[in-house]
Design a protein around this motif. Structure first.
Motif, mmCIF file in Angstrom:
data_model
loop_
_atom_site.group_PDB
_atom_site.id
_atom_site.type_symbol
_atom_site.label_atom_id
_atom_site.label_comp_id
_atom_site.label_asym_id
_atom_site.label_seq_id
_atom_site.Cartn_x
_atom_site.Cartn_y
_atom_site.Cartn_z
ATOM 1 N N ILE A 174 -4.542 -17.120 -7.688
ATOM 2 C CA ILE A 174 -4.652 -16.496 -6.366
ATOM 3 C C ILE A 174 -3.277 -16.268 -5.751
ATOM 4 O O ILE A 174 -3.014 -15.212 -5.150
ATOM 5 N N GLN A 175 -2.379 -17.211 -5.895
ATOM 6 C CA GLN A 175 -1.038 -17.034 -5.328
ATOM 7 C C GLN A 175 -0.318 -15.856 -5.972
ATOM 8 O O GLN A 175 0.402 -15.104 -5.297
ATOM 9 N N LYS A 176 -0.505 -15.682 -7.273
ATOM 10 C CA LYS A 176 0.100 -14.529 -7.947
ATOM 11 C C LYS A 176 -0.433 -13.220 -7.374
ATOM 12 O O LYS A 176 0.301 -12.231 -7.255
ATOM 13 N N ILE A 177 -1.713 -13.207 -7.013
ATOM 14 C CA ILE A 177 -2.310 -12.013 -6.407
ATOM 15 C C ILE A 177 -1.727 -11.778 -5.013
ATOM 16 O O ILE A 177 -1.350 -10.658 -4.657
ATOM 17 N N LEU A 178 -1.636 -12.828 -4.216
ATOM 18 C CA LEU A 178 -1.107 -12.707 -2.858
ATOM 19 C C LEU A 178 0.355 -12.257 -2.861
ATOM 20 O O LEU A 178 0.821 -11.623 -1.909
ATOM 21 N N ASP A 179 1.082 -12.577 -3.919
ATOM 22 C CA ASP A 179 2.501 -12.218 -4.019
ATOM 23 C C ASP A 179 2.734 -10.782 -4.490
ATOM 24 O O ASP A 179 3.882 -10.308 -4.479
ATOM 25 N N LEU A 180 1.681 -10.088 -4.912
ATOM 26 C CA LEU A 180 1.837 -8.719 -5.399
ATOM 27 C C LEU A 180 2.283 -7.796 -4.266
ATOM 28 O O LEU A 180 1.766 -7.858 -3.147
ATOM 29 N N ALA A 181 3.216 -6.903 -4.566
ATOM 30 C CA ALA A 181 3.741 -5.989 -3.550
ATOM 31 C C ALA A 181 2.654 -5.082 -2.973
ATOM 32 O O ALA A 181 2.706 -4.711 -1.794
ATOM 33 N N MET A 182 1.653 -4.736 -3.790
ATOM 34 C CA MET A 182 0.613 -3.803 -3.348
ATOM 35 C C MET A 182 -0.568 -4.492 -2.676
ATOM 36 O O MET A 182 -1.535 -3.826 -2.303
ATOM 37 N N VAL A 183 -0.508 -5.790 -2.510
ATOM 38 C CA VAL A 183 -1.529 -6.517 -1.750
ATOM 39 C C VAL A 183 -0.938 -6.843 -0.380
ATOM 40 O O VAL A 183 0.026 -7.607 -0.272
ATOM 41 N N ASP A 184 -1.501 -6.230 0.672
ATOM 42 C CA ASP A 184 -0.986 -6.410 2.034
ATOM 43 C C ASP A 184 -1.839 -7.461 2.744
ATOM 44 O O ASP A 184 -2.867 -7.146 3.359
ATOM 45 N N VAL A 185 -1.409 -8.699 2.648
ATOM 46 C CA VAL A 185 -2.186 -9.817 3.200
ATOM 47 C C VAL A 185 -2.355 -9.681 4.708
ATOM 48 O O VAL A 185 -3.456 -9.885 5.243
ATOM 49 N N GLU A 186 -1.296 -9.318 5.402
ATOM 50 C CA GLU A 186 -1.370 -9.243 6.867
ATOM 51 C C GLU A 186 -2.289 -8.124 7.326
ATOM 52 O O GLU A 186 -3.009 -8.277 8.326
ATOM 53 N N ALA A 187 -2.279 -6.998 6.631
ATOM 54 C CA ALA A 187 -3.167 -5.887 6.998
ATOM 55 C C ALA A 187 -4.633 -6.290 6.842
ATOM 56 O O ALA A 187 -5.485 -5.925 7.667
ATOM 57 N N ILE A 188 -4.921 -7.054 5.788
ATOM 58 C CA ILE A 188 -6.296 -7.515 5.562
ATOM 59 C C ILE A 188 -6.687 -8.541 6.617
ATOM 60 O O ILE A 188 -7.774 -8.470 7.217
ATOM 61 N N LYS A 189 -5.809 -9.504 6.885
ATOM 62 C CA LYS A 189 -6.105 -10.545 7.877
ATOM 63 C C LYS A 189 -6.412 -9.951 9.247
ATOM 64 O O LYS A 189 -7.286 -10.437 9.975
ATOM 65 N N ALA A 190 -5.707 -8.883 9.591
ATOM 66 C CA ALA A 190 -5.882 -8.273 10.914
ATOM 67 C C ALA A 190 -7.291 -7.708 11.100
ATOM 68 O O ALA A 190 -7.777 -7.585 12.228
ATOM 69 N N LYS A 191 -7.950 -7.384 10.017
ATOM 70 C CA LYS A 191 -9.288 -6.781 10.094
ATOM 71 C C LYS A 191 -10.401 -7.809 10.225
ATOM 72 O O LYS A 191 -11.518 -7.482 10.607
ATOM 73 N N LYS A 192 -10.128 -9.057 9.851
ATOM 74 C CA LYS A 192 -11.135 -10.125 9.950
ATOM 75 C C LYS A 192 -12.482 -9.689 9.347
ATOM 76 O O LYS A 192 -13.540 -9.755 9.969
ATOM 77 N N TYR A 193 -12.430 -9.262 8.090
ATOM 78 C CA TYR A 193 -13.625 -8.765 7.417
ATOM 79 C C TYR A 193 -14.659 -9.873 7.195
ATOM 80 O O TYR A 193 -14.306 -11.026 6.906
ATOM 81 N N LYS A 194 -15.901 -9.504 7.330
ATOM 82 C CA LYS A 194 -17.021 -10.387 6.987
ATOM 83 C C LYS A 194 -17.652 -9.857 5.703
ATOM 84 O O LYS A 194 -18.089 -8.696 5.659
ATOM 85 N N ILE A 195 -17.674 -10.689 4.672
ATOM 86 C CA ILE A 195 -18.062 -10.229 3.332
ATOM 87 C C ILE A 195 -19.143 -11.135 2.763
ATOM 88 O O ILE A 195 -19.015 -12.364 2.785
#
Length: 460
Positions: free
Chosen positions: A164-185
Motif C-alpha cells: 500500500i505504501q508503494k501505491i501511495l508513493d506513486l506520482a500518479m496517485v494524488d492522495v490529497e485530492a482523494i482525501k478531499a472528496k471523502k468518498y463512501k465506497i
C-alpha cells in the motif's frame, strides 16, 4: 472434479484421486518440481521463495504442504499468510527472493485451489519455463535435503503495509485530492483477502468503507467471478447506503469491477479504460490489452494521441508486449490493471487508487465518467466441431475469407471490421472454436457471432 496442469501452474479441485484432482500428493509433487527447477537454474546455494494465499477453505492445508515441501528441498520460505496475488508479486523483488508461489484459484469456486508460479521479478514464469517445471513433475527427479540443510521458515505480517505504501508513493496517485472528496465506497470482497487489503488502502486515502462479504473465511457468498449476474447484492447496497460507488474484487484481488452510484455496473472492460484515460491524459504513451478486450481502450488512447496495441490472450503475453512497447498502462478487459510503475502484474489495489485519483480530478460521478466513454457490447459464443475436423484448417480458411479486412493471427484469428470485431480462438482441450464479438449494440454483437458461425459451417 479435475486437475489442470498448464505452463502457468497447476489448478484443480480438492479431494479425490491422485492425478485426477488437486490432492496432497499432487501439491507436493508440483511444489517439488518448481523448487527443483529453481535449484537447477540458479547459481547459488541458498534460495528463498515468497508464499501467500487467498482465503480459500483449503488454503491453510495447501500452504502447509507447499512450505514443508520447499523446506524439504533446502529452500527458505517467507510466508505472507493471507495475502493477494499482487502483494506476493510486489514482495518477491522487495525481499530479493528467487521466486514465489501464490496459492489461489482466482475466480474459481471454493472447491478449487491452485499453485501460481513467480520468477525472481515477481512475474509469472513464461511458457518455456512452465513446460520445464511440468516435465520435472512428470519425471519426479527430485533430490531432497539432508537434515542439516533443511530450508528456514519465517512469516511476515507487513506485506500489505509495504504494498500500500508503494501505491501511495506513486506520482500518479494524488492522495490529497482523494482525501478531499471523502468518498463512501461499498466493498464486496467475496469473503477473501480483498476484505483485508482494500479497506486498509481506502482508509489511507480518507475513504469510508462499507463492507459486504469482507470476512476472509473462504465461504464465497456468490460465484466469485466479478460479473454482473453475480453482483446483485452490492448493486442494491450501493443505492441503500447512498454511496459514491462500489468496488468488487475476486478472491486473489487481481480483478477489479466497479458499480456506479446508481447501482449499475461500470462494466469490467471499462475499469482499464478509465484508468488508461487518466494516465494517457497526463503522459502520451502506449496502452496494451489483449485481442479479446474492448475496442474502447483503443478509442481512448487515440483521443490522447497515444498508441494502442493488442497481445495474445494471457497475462504473460500482455506483460511481454508492454515491455516491448514500453507501455504506460496495460491489462486485460476482465478488470485486470497492470501499471508498470509499480509492477508487471494485475493489481486491483493500484487500480482503485488510480481510479479514485481520476474520479477526484474529473469532479464527476462514476456514472457521468462512464457516460463519457464509447459504448460497446460483447458477445461470446462457441461452435462445436466433430473431432475429425481440423480446427487450424478452419481458422486458416476464415483468415483467407476475410483477407481484405484487418486480420490478426497472433492468437487464433481476429477480424477487425470498421464498426465491430470478431475473435476466433480454438480450445486446447476439445474440438471447439470460441467466438468473441464486440459491436455498438448487444443485438449487433450477437448477430455478428451468428453470422460467423454460419460462415464457418459453410467452410466445413
Amino acid at each position: 472434479m479435475s486437475l489442470i496442469k498448464s505452463i502457468s501452474g497447476i489448478r484443480g479441485t480438492i479431494g479425490g484421486k491422485v492425478g485426477d484432482n488437486l490432492t496432497p500428493l499432487d501439491v507436493v509433487k508440483f511444489a517439488s518440481a518448481f523448487g527443483t527447477w529453481l535449484q537447477n537454474n540458479k547459481n547459488k546455494k541458498d534460495l528463498t521463495l515468497i508464499i501467500g494465499r487467498d482465503a480459500r477453505i483449503s488454503g491453510s492445508m495447501v500452504n502447509s504442504l507447499v512450505t514443508a515441501t520447499l523446506q524439504g528441498l533446502g529452500i527458505n520460505v517467507v510466508d505472507l499468510g493471507l495475502s493477494t496475488t499482487p502483494t506476493v508479486e510486489v514482495m518477491v523483488p522487495e525481499l530479493n527472493a528467487d521466486g514465489g508461489i501464490i496459492l489461489t484459484a482466482s475466480h474459481n469456486p471454493k472447491q478449487w485451489n491452485a499453485l501460481k508460479l513467480l520468477n525472481e521479478k515477481g512475474e509469472f514464469i513464461n511458457g518455456e519455463n512452465g513446460a520445464e517445471v511440468l516435465a520435472l513433475a512428470e519425471s519426479e527427479d527430485f533430490n531432497y535435503a539432508e537434515v542439516d540443510d533443511l530450508g528456514q521458515y519465517e512469516t511476515r505480517e507487513d506485506a500489505f503495509d509495504i504494498h500500500i505504501q508503494k501505491i501511495l508513493d506513486l506520482a500518479m496517485v494524488d492522495v490529497e485530492a482523494i482525501k478531499a472528496k471523502k468518498y463512501k465506497i461499498v466493498l464486496d470482497a467475496v469473503n477473501s483477502t480483498g476484505g483485508i487489503a482494500i479497506p486498509m488502502l481506502l482508509d489511507k486515502l480518507g475513504c469510508e468503507t462499507v463492507k459486504l462479504y469482507c470476512e476472509p473465511n473462504g465461504q464465497f457468498p456468490h460465484n466469485p467471478e466479478p460479473l454482473k449476474e453475480h453482483l446483485g447484492d452490492i448493486c442494491e447496497l450501493v443505492k441503500k447506503e447512498n454511496a459514491d460507488f462500489g468496488v468488487v474484487v475476486d478472491p486473489d484481488v487481481d480483478r477489479l469491477a466497479l458499480v456506479d452510484e446508481k447501482g449499475e455496473m461500470f462494466g469490467e472492460e471499462y475499469t482499464l479504460v478509465a484508468v488508461a484515460d487518466y494516465l494517457l491524459k497526463n503522459k502520451n504513451g502506449v496502452a496494451i490489452s489483449n485481442l479479446s478486450s474492448s475496442r474502447a481502450l483503443r478509442d481512448v488512447a487515440q483521443t490522447h494521441n497515444s498508441e494502442y496495441f493488442a497481445s495474445a490472450v494471457g497475462e504473460v503475453n500482455v506483460v511481454n508486449l508492454m515491455k516491448e512497447k514500453d507501455a504506460v498502462i496495460g491489462g486485460e478487459g476482465n478488470g485486470g490493471i497492470i501499471y508498470p510503475d509499480l509492477h508487471y502484474g494485475r493489481d486491483s489495489l493500484v487500480g482503485v487508487a488510480l481510479f479514485l485519483t481520476h474520479l477526484a480530478k474529473e469532479n464527476k460521478t462514476v456514472s457521468e465518467l462512464r457516460a463519457g466513454y464509447p459504448s460497446y457490447f460483447m458477445g461470446k459464443k462457441k461452435i462445436e466441431l466433430t473431432p475429425e475436423i481440423n480446427v487450424d484448417d478452419i481458422l486458416s480458411k476464415m483468415e483467407k475469407e476475410y483477407q481484405n479486412e484487418n486480420v490478426s493471427t497472433i492468437d487464433g484469428v481476429k477480424i477487425d471490421f470498421e464498426n465491430n470485431w470478431v475473435h476466433l480462438r480454438k480450445s486446447n482441450t476439445e474440438p471447439i472454436i470460441r467466438i468473441y464479438t464486440e459491436a455498438k449494440s448487444q443485438e449487433e454483437a450477437d448477430k455478428l457471432g451468428d453470422d460467423i458461425i454460419a460462415k464457418i459451417k459453410s467452410l466445413i
